[in-house]
Structure formats: C-alpha cells, structure tokens
Scaffold this active site. Structure first.
Site, mmCIF file in Angstrom:
data_model
loop_
_atom_site.group_PDB
_atom_site.id
_atom_site.type_symbol
_atom_site.label_atom_id
_atom_site.label_comp_id
_atom_site.label_asym_id
_atom_site.label_seq_id
_atom_site.Cartn_x
_atom_site.Cartn_y
_atom_site.Cartn_z
ATOM 1 N N GLY A 95 2.136 4.312 37.618
ATOM 2 C CA GLY A 95 1.221 5.018 38.535
ATOM 3 C C GLY A 95 -0.203 4.495 38.472
ATOM 4 N N SER A 153 -1.890 2.434 40.643
ATOM 5 C CA SER A 153 -2.602 1.985 41.848
ATOM 6 C C SER A 153 -2.999 3.137 42.749
ATOM 7 C CB SER A 153 -1.718 1.008 42.632
ATOM 8 O OG SER A 153 -1.836 -0.282 42.110
ATOM 9 N N SER A 187 3.586 3.958 44.216
ATOM 10 C CA SER A 187 3.221 3.848 42.793
ATOM 11 C C SER A 187 2.905 5.220 42.220
ATOM 12 C CB SER A 187 2.031 2.878 42.644
ATOM 13 O OG SER A 187 1.228 3.176 41.529
ATOM 14 N N ASN A 223 -0.624 -11.368 46.562
ATOM 15 C CA ASN A 223 -1.967 -11.085 46.052
ATOM 16 C C ASN A 223 -2.456 -12.148 45.070
ATOM 17 O OD1 ASN A 223 -0.528 -7.947 45.924
ATOM 18 N ND2 ASN A 223 -2.181 -8.384 47.353
ATOM 19 N N HIS A 243 -5.453 -2.923 36.272
ATOM 20 C CA HIS A 243 -4.312 -3.726 35.797
ATOM 21 C C HIS A 243 -4.210 -5.045 36.550
ATOM 22 C CE1 HIS A 243 -2.650 -1.605 39.275
ATOM 23 N NE2 HIS A 243 -1.534 -2.296 39.223
ATOM 24 N N GLU A 259 -8.093 -9.643 47.617
ATOM 25 C CA GLU A 259 -6.692 -9.366 47.270
ATOM 26 C C GLU A 259 -5.752 -10.429 47.837
ATOM 27 O OE1 GLU A 259 -5.519 -5.935 45.884
ATOM 28 O OE2 GLU A 259 -7.570 -5.675 45.187
ATOM 29 N N ARG A 316 -9.704 -2.142 49.463
ATOM 30 C CA ARG A 316 -9.705 -3.119 48.360
ATOM 31 C C ARG A 316 -10.326 -4.472 48.737
ATOM 32 N NH1 ARG A 316 -4.069 -3.197 45.044
ATOM 33 N NH2 ARG A 316 -3.317 -1.094 45.407
ATOM 34 N N HIS A 329 -3.038 -2.544 51.591
ATOM 35 C CA HIS A 329 -3.216 -3.936 52.018
ATOM 36 C C HIS A 329 -2.802 -4.022 53.486
ATOM 37 C CE1 HIS A 329 -2.426 -5.267 47.617
ATOM 38 N NE2 HIS A 329 -3.715 -5.386 47.857
ATOM 39 N N ASP A 352 -0.940 -6.146 54.795
ATOM 40 C CA ASP A 352 0.458 -6.553 54.988
ATOM 41 C C ASP A 352 1.432 -5.374 54.905
ATOM 42 O OD1 ASP A 352 0.731 -6.138 52.250
ATOM 43 O OD2 ASP A 352 1.224 -8.213 51.756
ATOM 44 N N CYS A 412 5.269 -8.691 49.948
ATOM 45 C CA CYS A 412 4.356 -8.639 48.788
ATOM 46 C C CYS A 412 4.803 -9.625 47.715
ATOM 47 C CB CYS A 412 4.360 -7.259 48.145
ATOM 48 S SG CYS A 412 3.852 -5.929 49.215
HETATM 49 O O1 SUG Z 1 -1.355 -3.644 43.962
HETATM 50 N N1 SUG Z 1 1.558 -1.995 42.878
HETATM 51 C C1 SUG Z 1 0.935 -3.079 43.617
HETATM 52 C C2 SUG Z 1 1.724 -3.388 44.855
HETATM 53 C C3 SUG Z 1 1.211 -4.622 45.539
HETATM 54 C C4 SUG Z 1 1.835 -4.851 46.860
HETATM 55 N N2 SUG Z 1 1.352 -6.061 47.422
HETATM 56 C C5 SUG Z 1 1.112 -6.255 48.729
HETATM 57 N N3 SUG Z 1 1.018 -5.271 49.583
HETATM 58 N N4 SUG Z 1 0.905 -7.464 49.138
HETATM 59 C C6 SUG Z 1 -0.510 -2.741 43.970
HETATM 60 O O2 SUG Z 1 -0.783 -1.573 44.279
HETATM 61 C C7 SUG Z 1 1.848 -0.540 40.940
HETATM 62 C C8 SUG Z 1 1.980 -0.695 39.433
HETATM 63 C C9 SUG Z 1 2.241 0.590 38.736
HETATM 64 O O3 SUG Z 1 1.825 1.637 39.216
HETATM 65 O O4 SUG Z 1 2.869 0.565 37.637
HETATM 66 C C10 SUG Z 1 1.189 -1.727 41.610
HETATM 67 O O5 SUG Z 1 0.395 -2.395 41.003
#
Ligand code: SUG
Length: 434
Positions: A20, A22, A28, A110, A137, A174, A207, A243, A245, A365
C-alpha cells in the site's frame, strides 16, 4: 529490417508484495496487507513476454533490482552485516523497510522516457532515466535503472542515456508512462506528447511536473513543432489515474484515450491533428466506459501494438489487455464494439497479469518501448533481449527460487531476506549480468 519496437519488460522481482505504498493508486491502497504470490507474478509477466515474442515482436527484459535495498538503509545509519542492517531498519521503522523492499522496478514504463532516432536532433535514440521522486519507494529505483540502461544501450553511436533529472519532486518525472509518441510509422518522424499533472489541492497528488517534461524534451533535442505538452485532467488523477497511461495509449498514428483523460482535449486534439495529419483519435465516451471502470480494468493500460502483416490486413493493431477487461461487462461490450468498427484496432489479446494489476500495474506499465532501426537493434546488448531459450531458463529460475507467497509479516523475516537475495543472484547469473 525496418524500424521495430522492442518492449523491455521488467521481470517481476522475488519481493513482489502488497504494501500500500502508492498514494493515489487505488489498487495499491485496496490490496495493502494482502498476501502476494511473487512466483506466480513473475510467471505471469514472463507469459506476457512470450505471447508478444510468439507474435514476432522483439522482446527485451530488465532484471529486478536489489531488494531489500541495503545500501539505502546503510546510508540512513543502519550498520553491520546486510542482515543486521535489515533487522535494525525493520525494528526501528517498518514503514521505511517496506519502502526498501518494494519490487516496483517491475513497472518499466516508469524506468525512462525514450525518443527514437527520427525525432532527435542528433539522430540517436535518447533515454532519460526517470527520477520517480514522488513516491518514496519508487525514488530508490533510478540509480540501478541507470546502470542497466547504460549497459543495454552502451553504444554511443546509437544511444544517449541521460541521468535522472535533479531537483527531486520539483522536477518529478515518471518516464514513459506520461509520454506518447504518434507517427505515421515507427521509423518516421513523430509527434511526442508529454502529459503532466497539476496539483489542484485534491486528495491525490500529480506525479509528473511540466518542467520535468520540458527538460526531457530539451535533453532529447526534440523539434518544438513536433512536441506537445498536455495537462492530464484532474478528474482522472482524482479518480486514480496516477499516470497518463492509465487513461490513454498511442501507437503509430492511433491515439486511444478516455473522454476525460486530458484537461483541454479540444486544444490537444487540434494540435495533434495539425502536427500529424492522418492521426486517428479513438475516444472512449464516459457513458460507455466510466473513469471508475477504466481504472478498475486498466483498459487503457493495454499495450497497443502493430501486428506483423502476415495473414492480416496491413496496418492491423491489437490491444494486449488485462483479463479484468474481459470480466467487466461494460468494458467488454465496448471492446466488442470497437473491434467491429472501422479502425486499425483489429484484435484484443487478453492476458493474465493479475498479481501486478493488484498493485495498479497493467500490461503497459510492465514494459518500456524502444523503437530501433536495424543498426541500433544490432547494437543493443544481447543479454537484455529475450529468445526462446533464455525465456525457458528465466522461467526455471523463477520456479526454483521465487517465494511462493509473501504475507505482511513475512517482510520482516530474515530467512526471506536471504531467500530473495539468493533468488536475484541466481537470475543475474542466468542472464550473465552477475
Ligand atoms: O507507481 N505501484 C506502482 C504502479 C505503477 C504503474 N505504472 C504505470 N502506470 N506505468 C506505482 O504506483 C505499488 C507498490 C505497493 O503498494 O506495494 C506501486 O508502486
């Protein structure tokens, strides 16, 4: 060989878990604390790579990063052996440790922004590593990403790799997730579209900073006449499209976007039509697919790909979409209508990347697109290009070494730390990157 598009997928790492981390990513947040299945996750990702390879589309792979990220924990004052560093960090600050444990480098959309040869002033392929400054992270990823990209694209006659932008969140970047390229063909000069967010005080942050996108365009030597900067709609961000995308995707001369993807779509579409006569804009109306369904199913996070011409109408494209689209009646009805209509999108290829989806990462992604002519393709370090034999070997390593499941409390288990370090080492050895 004409110019091809290679998808470099991130191999899903052995620490894949649901922490969790993001803010603004609804999947997430919804799955925080759930049990993850890293082995299954990585095999799902590998199956997606194989599916594209079998279509005759070149496929690349980037390895998972070192997690737990011991160097960053050391830099914060935890010391001793690697295990002692992890134990001390977990005891002192479990939230910090969870950030240093994330497998988020899997989402290589990303990793960087990429401009191919026909768009850049010096005729080389430019890649700017994303700083991912907005999420703790993800901000850890850039140094190792840069290391792999410099290795994969080391030939300076064809490639120019730029370091991540400085200034942290002030230049939050990003990567390709907020960048689209439209062109008559992969090898022709194109229009590069940079989509940025503006913080309007909503519950979820934007972002991508406009200034970051402008810097990337400058660094890549793009022609201002063929470069557009477009604001993402705040409605989309606040609905969970962290994002671009998540609400739009482009390929060659086709843009596939949600009605509410952009703040001022009229101005954007007009500018695009002027810069690229012949562009096909397929806009999905909100009364057929609402933003919520779009974000839950990741319809727009499909990979929109050009299909090889054999046995097909020339110019046919496919959407490689997550099975969540098939399972949602409204979205699937729309997809059926789209495929029956007169447009270049002819096929829907439904895949299972459920483990990644539960962290808000769909098919698009998981991949970084690089468009390369024959000479540039030949100059890419072969260790990062997948063939059947390497694919088989990677599957075996994952089956043998990746943990079957990770619970929230497992993240603090020293035996797991040893297991995931050994797993990554085995993979790097198999890829000859150790
Ligand atoms: O950055 N999720 C990523 C997902 C990235 C998706 N990428 C694109 N849309 N291109 C983020 O939010 C969740 C990790 C966690 O909660 O454990 C996370 O980082």
């Amino acid at each position: 060989m004409t110019t091809v598009e290679i998808n470099f997928d991130g191999l899903i790492g052995p620490t894949h878990n649901y922490a969790g981390l993001s803010l603004g990513n609804v999947a997430s947040a919804a799955n925080a604390g759930e049990v993850s299945a890293p082995r299954q996750a990585a095999l799902q990702g590998l199956a997606k790579m194989k599916r594209l390879m079998d279509l005759g589309i070149p496929q690349g792979v980037l390895p998972p990063q070192e997690r737990p990220h011991v160097p960053v924990l050391r830099a914060l004052g935890f010391d001793g052996s690697d295990s002692a560093v992890c134990a001390a960090a977990w005891a002192a600050d479990p939230a910090l440790f969870r950030n240093a444990f994330a497998a988020s480098a899997m989402w290589t959309a990303n990793a960087a922004t990429v401009s191919p040869k026909p768009d850049t002033a010096d005729g080389r392929i430019h890649l700017t590593v994303a700083n991912l400054a907005s999420m703790a992270h993800r901000s850890l990823e850039a140094p190792e990403t840069e290391q792999w990209l410099r290795l994969a694209f080391s030939d300076e006659a064809h490639f120019c790799v730029h370091p991540p932008l400085r200034f942290g969140v002030h230049f939050g970047d990003e990567g390709a997730a907020n960048h689209m390229r439209l062109a008559p063909a992969h090898g022709a000069p194109g229009v590069e579209v940079f989509v940025y967010g503006e913080d309007r005080g909503g519950r979820f942050p934007a972002r991508q900073r406009r200034r970051a996108s402008e810097a990337v365009a400058r660094l890549h030597g793009l022609d201002p006449k063929r470069t557009l900067f477009v604001a993402q709609s705040d409605a989309a961000i606040q609905a969970g499209a962290f994002h671009n995308d998540v609400v739009a995707v482009a390929n060659e001369h086709v843009l596939f976007a949600h009605e509410h993807a952009f703040e001022d779509k009229g101005a954007f579409y007009a500018a695009l039509e002027e810069a690229l006569p012949g562009v096909v804009i397929i806009e999905v109306p909100a009364n057929e697919v609402g933003l919520e369904d779009a974000i839950r199913t990741y319809l727009f996070n499909s990979q929109l790909i050009s299909l090889p011409p054999e046995g097909r109408e020339p110019g046919s494209m496919a959407l490689v979409m997550p099975q969540e689209c098939r399972e949602n009646q409204r979205v699937w009805s729309y997809v059926e209508k789209l495929l029956a209509a007169d447009n270049p999108i002819r096929e829907a290829i439904v895949i299972d990347v459920r483990e990644s989806m539960r962290n808000g990462g769909g098919p698009a992604c998981l991949r970084l697109r690089v468009q390369a002519d024959a000479a540039a393709f030949a100059a890419i370090d072969r260790r990062f290009l997948l063939d059947e034999a390497l694919w088989e070997r990677l599957c075996r390593v994952v089956e043998r070494h990746w943990p079957e499941r990770i619970t929230a409390s497992d993240i603090g288990n020293p035996a797991l730390w040893d297991e995931v370090r050994a797993a990554r080492r085995a993979l790097l050895t198999e890829m000859r990157l150790a």
